[in-house]
Design a protein around this motif. Structure first.
Motif, PDB file in Angstrom:
ATOM      1  N   ILE A 136     -34.619  22.999 -21.321  1.00 35.50           N
ATOM      2  CA  ILE A 136     -34.206  23.447 -22.653  1.00 35.50           C
ATOM      3  C   ILE A 136     -33.622  24.844 -22.496  1.00 35.50           C
ATOM      4  O   ILE A 136     -34.239  25.710 -21.869  1.00 35.50           O
ATOM      5  CB  ILE A 136     -35.394  23.470 -23.625  1.00 35.50           C
ATOM      6  N   THR A 137     -32.430  25.058 -23.042  1.00 31.20           N
ATOM      7  CA  THR A 137     -31.751  26.346 -22.891  1.00 31.20           C
ATOM      8  C   THR A 137     -31.666  27.057 -24.231  1.00 31.20           C
ATOM      9  O   THR A 137     -31.325  26.443 -25.244  1.00 31.20           O
ATOM     10  CB  THR A 137     -30.325  26.148 -22.340  1.00 31.20           C
ATOM     11  N   ALA A 183     -27.822  22.078 -15.880  1.00 30.73           N
ATOM     12  CA  ALA A 183     -27.010  21.100 -15.157  1.00 30.73           C
ATOM     13  C   ALA A 183     -27.811  20.401 -14.076  1.00 30.73           C
ATOM     14  O   ALA A 183     -27.396  19.358 -13.563  1.00 30.73           O
ATOM     15  CB  ALA A 183     -25.794  21.796 -14.527  1.00 30.73           C
ATOM     16  N   PHE A 184     -28.998  20.946 -13.749  1.00 33.00           N
ATOM     17  CA  PHE A 184     -29.793  20.408 -12.643  1.00 33.00           C
ATOM     18  C   PHE A 184     -31.017  19.627 -13.108  1.00 33.00           C
ATOM     19  O   PHE A 184     -31.829  19.220 -12.284  1.00 33.00           O
ATOM     20  CB  PHE A 184     -30.229  21.554 -11.728  1.00 33.00           C
ATOM     21  N   GLY A 185     -31.154  19.403 -14.423  1.00 32.43           N
ATOM     22  CA  GLY A 185     -32.308  18.625 -14.869  1.00 32.43           C
ATOM     23  C   GLY A 185     -32.310  18.354 -16.357  1.00 32.43           C
ATOM     24  O   GLY A 185     -32.080  19.276 -17.160  1.00 32.43           O
ATOM     25  N   PRO A 186     -32.567  17.114 -16.774  1.00 32.48           N
ATOM     26  CA  PRO A 186     -32.596  16.771 -18.201  1.00 32.48           C
ATOM     27  C   PRO A 186     -33.807  17.340 -18.932  1.00 32.48           C
ATOM     28  O   PRO A 186     -33.839  17.351 -20.158  1.00 32.48           O
ATOM     29  CB  PRO A 186     -32.631  15.242 -18.186  1.00 32.48           C
ATOM     30  N   ALA A 238     -21.829  18.415 -29.117  1.00 31.69           N
ATOM     31  CA  ALA A 238     -22.322  19.213 -30.246  1.00 31.69           C
ATOM     32  C   ALA A 238     -23.674  18.734 -30.752  1.00 31.69           C
ATOM     33  O   ALA A 238     -24.462  19.532 -31.282  1.00 31.69           O
ATOM     34  CB  ALA A 238     -21.302  19.199 -31.380  1.00 31.69           C
ATOM     35  N   ASP A 239     -23.970  17.450 -30.590  1.00 30.27           N
ATOM     36  CA  ASP A 239     -25.265  16.916 -31.033  1.00 30.27           C
ATOM     37  C   ASP A 239     -26.421  17.448 -30.194  1.00 30.27           C
ATOM     38  O   ASP A 239     -27.587  17.312 -30.583  1.00 30.27           O
ATOM     39  CB  ASP A 239     -25.269  15.389 -30.988  1.00 30.27           C
ATOM     40  N   GLU A 240     -26.122  18.030 -29.030  1.00 30.09           N
ATOM     41  CA  GLU A 240     -27.155  18.605 -28.166  1.00 30.09           C
ATOM     42  C   GLU A 240     -27.383  20.095 -28.437  1.00 30.09           C
ATOM     43  O   GLU A 240     -28.101  20.759 -27.690  1.00 30.09           O
ATOM     44  CB  GLU A 240     -26.762  18.402 -26.701  1.00 30.09           C
ATOM     45  N   ASP A 249     -31.792  17.913 -24.896  1.00 24.85           N
ATOM     46  CA  ASP A 249     -31.582  16.491 -25.094  1.00 24.85           C
ATOM     47  C   ASP A 249     -31.654  16.156 -26.587  1.00 24.85           C
ATOM     48  O   ASP A 249     -32.366  16.797 -27.349  1.00 24.85           O
ATOM     49  CB  ASP A 249     -32.665  15.725 -24.318  1.00 24.85           C
ATOM     50  N   ARG A 250     -30.905  15.133 -27.003  1.00 24.52           N
ATOM     51  CA  ARG A 250     -30.856  14.783 -28.430  1.00 24.52           C
ATOM     52  C   ARG A 250     -32.235  14.477 -29.001  1.00 24.52           C
ATOM     53  O   ARG A 250     -32.514  14.772 -30.163  1.00 24.52           O
ATOM     54  CB  ARG A 250     -29.926  13.585 -28.643  1.00 24.52           C
TER      55      ARG A 250
END
Length: 467
Positions: A293-294, A287-290, A157-159, A314-315
C-alpha cells in the motif's frame, strides 16, 4: 513493565546522570513532543525503581520540572506533563525570532498561484454536485495514476484514493487494516509522526536500522521472517531523515520476503520526487508486490498548506478504505483537488524547481558545517535533510543549547524508538539559503556551548550513555 517515560529516555542513557541532567532530558522529551501535554508520568517511587535510583533523586527531578512549569503535581496524586503558561520574556519563541528546524518543508512553489487561478473554472463546474468527494475527483485520481505509470508501475484510477495529506492517508490505512497488539516493523530512524500513529493504533514496534549509506537488508529481512510482523512502514525514496534510497534489487527482495512473512508493506512516498542529483530513478516499491500500500502527497513538492495526499492500493483494499472513511471524514476539499490537477500537469517544471531549491539548501548547510570543524556533510543526493553524525551522544544536549540561541532543533532520538540515536542530528535542507546560514550560525554557537561544557553537565551525559 517499563513506563513510556523510561522507554523514551532509554534507561541506558540516564544511568548515573544527576537529577538536573535527568530533568533536562525529560524537558527535551516534552519540548519536541515525545511526551505530550496532559500525559501522566510514573510516580516518584515507581520512577526510582525503574531507573534504580534513590527516591530523593526522582523527587528532585520532578521538583525541577515543576519549578520550570513542565509538570504539575498533586499531593498524593499524579504527576502530569504541562508547558509553562507563558514564555520567558527573552525567549526567542516569544518574539517570533526563533528558527524552527523541526519542520523540513519548503515554502510554496511559484506556480501555485497560477494553478489556483486556472483551477477555479473546474471548481465552479462542481457547484451542482453534493460537494463530497469520498474517493476523490476522477480527474485527479487519473492524474495520480498516470504519474505512477510514468514511473514504471501501471496504475488505474480505481486503485487511487485522494486524502487530506499522506499522514491522513496513513491513519486511514491503520484504521482500516490495523490490528491492536500486533507487531509493526519500522525503520530507525524514521518519520516521528508515523511512529506516533502506530503507537496510537496499538502496534508494538520492531526497529530496523537505516544509515546514510542505506538499509541493513539482512537485518530487515531476518526481522520479517523471524517476527512476521503484521505491517511494515518503509520510506524507500530519499528516506526521512537519512536521504538514502533503496535500489530496485533490494526492493524486490524485501517485497518478496514480506510477502512470504504475510506482512503488509505500507510505503511512504512523500519524499519520492525530491531528487537533486541521485543520477538514477527506482521503480515504485509497489511494482514488486500486490501486498504493498503506497501513500504520498503534494506537501513537499508544492506546499505543506495544500493538504492533498493519496493512497495507491489494490481495488479490494480501496473498497475497504471507502467503507471506513465516512466514520471520521467525508472526503478531501474540492478546491485543493482542482489545484492539484493543474500542478500534476506541470510535474517536470515542479520537480526542477524543487531540485534547484534543495540544491541551494544543501550547499548552505554544507557551508555552515565548515565552521563547526569536526562535523562533516554526509552524502545527500535528495530528500529533506542532512543526517549528521555528531561523533558523541550529545544530540539532546545540543537541542537544549540551541533553544538558548533561538534555534528549535529536534534531537536524534525524536526519530527513533526507545530514546536512541543520541549521536545523530537532522538538519533540513529546505529553508532559503540565507535563513539556513543564520540557522547554522546559531547551531555553531550552541555547539560551542556544548563542547565547552556551558550547558547541562556534558560529562554526565556522555558517561551515562556508555555505562
Amino acid at each position: 513493565m517499563t513506563s513510556r517515560l523510561v522507554h523514551q529516555l532509554g534507561a541506558h542513557n540516564v544511568a548515573g546522570a544527576t537529577a538536573k541532567a535527568l530533568a533536562e532530558q525529560i524537558r527535551a522529551l516534552i519540548l519536541d513532543g515525545r511526551l505530550t501535554v496532559g500525559e501522566r508520568l510514573p510516580s516518584e517511587r515507581a520512577l526510582a525503581l525503574e531507573l534504580r535510583r534513590s527516591r530523593s533523586t526522582t523527587t528532585r527531578v520532578y521538583g525541577l520540572l515543576e519549578a520550570d512549569g513542565y509538570v504539575t503535581r498533586l499531593h498524593g496524586g499524579s504527576t502530569r506533563v504541562t508547558l509553562p503558561s507563558t514564555a520567558a520574556p527573552d525567549a526567542p519563541e516569544a518574539d517570533g525570532t526563533a528558527i524552527d528546524l523541526s519542520i523540513a518543508s519548503m515554502d510554496s512553489t511559484p506556480g501555485l498561484y497560477d494553478a489556483t487561478v486556472r483551477s477555479l473554472p473546474r471548481l465552479a463546474a462542481l457547484r451542482g454536485t453534493s460537494g463530497y468527494s469520498l474517493q476523490g475527483l476522477p480527474e485527479l485520481r487519473r492524474a495520480v495514476a498516470d504519474r505512477f505509470t510514468q514511473r514504471g508501475l501501471q496504475t488505474h484510477a480505481d486503485e487511487i484514493m485522494i486524502t487530506s495529506g499522506a499522514l491522513n492517508a496513513f491513519n486511514l490505512v491503520l484504521a482500516t487494516i490495523g490490528r491492536r497488539g500486533e507487531r509493526a516493523l519500522v525503520e530507525q530512524p524514521t518519520f516521528p509522526h508515523a511512529l506516533e500513529a502506530l503507537h496510537r493504533h496499538g502496534y508494538r514496534l520492531l526497529p530496523t536500522p537505516v544509515e546514510v549509506t542505506g538499509w541493513d537488508e539482512r537485518h530487515l529481512t531476518d526481522t520479517l521472517l523471524r517476527s512476521r510482523p503484521h505491517l511494515a512502514y518503509l520510506v524507500p525514496d530519499f528516506h526521512n531523515p537519512t536521504g538514502a534510497t533503496l535500489s530496485d534489487e533490494k526492493r524486490s527482495r524485501i517485497a518478496a520476503t514480506a510477502r512470504s512473512a504475510g506482512t503488509t508493506v505500507v510505503v511512504d512516498e512523500t519524499t519520492a520526487e525530491l531528487d537533486i542529483d541521485r543520477g538514477w530513478a527506482p521503480r515504485p516499491f509497489a511494482a514488486f508486490g500486490p501486498h504493498v500500500i503506497t501513500v504520498g502527497s503534494m506537501s513537499k513538492i508544492a506546499w505543506g498548506g495544500m493538504r492533498i495526499g493519496w493512497i495507491r492500493a489494490d481495488r479490494t483494499v480501496i473498497a475497504r478504505l471507502l467503507a471506513v472513511r465516512p466514520s471520521f471524514e467525508l472526503g478531501t476539499a474540492l478546491l485543493e483537488q482542482c489545484i492539484a490537477v493543474e500542478l500534476l500537469r506541470e510535474m517536470p517544471a515542479l520537480t526542477s524547481h524543487v531540485a534547484s531549491r534543495l540544491r541551494a539548501g544543501r550547499e548552505a548547510v554544507a557551508t555552515g558545517l565548515v565552521s563547526l570543524g569536526s562535523l562533516a556533510m554526509p552524502q545527500t543526493s535528495g530528500g529533506l535533510s542532512a543526517w549528521l553524525d555528531l561523533g558523541a551522544p550529545v544530540s539532546t544536549e545540543l537541542s537544549l543549547a540551541a533553544r538558548a540561541h533561538g534555534l528549535i532543533l529536534p534531537p536524534g532520538p525524536r526519530f527513533s524508538t526507545g530514546g536512541v540515536l543520541e549521536r545523530r542530528l537532522r538538519i533540513p535542507i529546505t529553508l532559503p539559503p540565507e535563513r539556513t546560514a543564520e540557522a547554522m550560525e546559531r547551531l555553531r554557537l550552541a555547539w560551542g556551548d556544548v563542547m565547552s561544557g556551558g550547558t547541562t553537565a556534558r560529562a554526565e551525559t556522555v558517561r551515562s550513555a556508555v555505562i
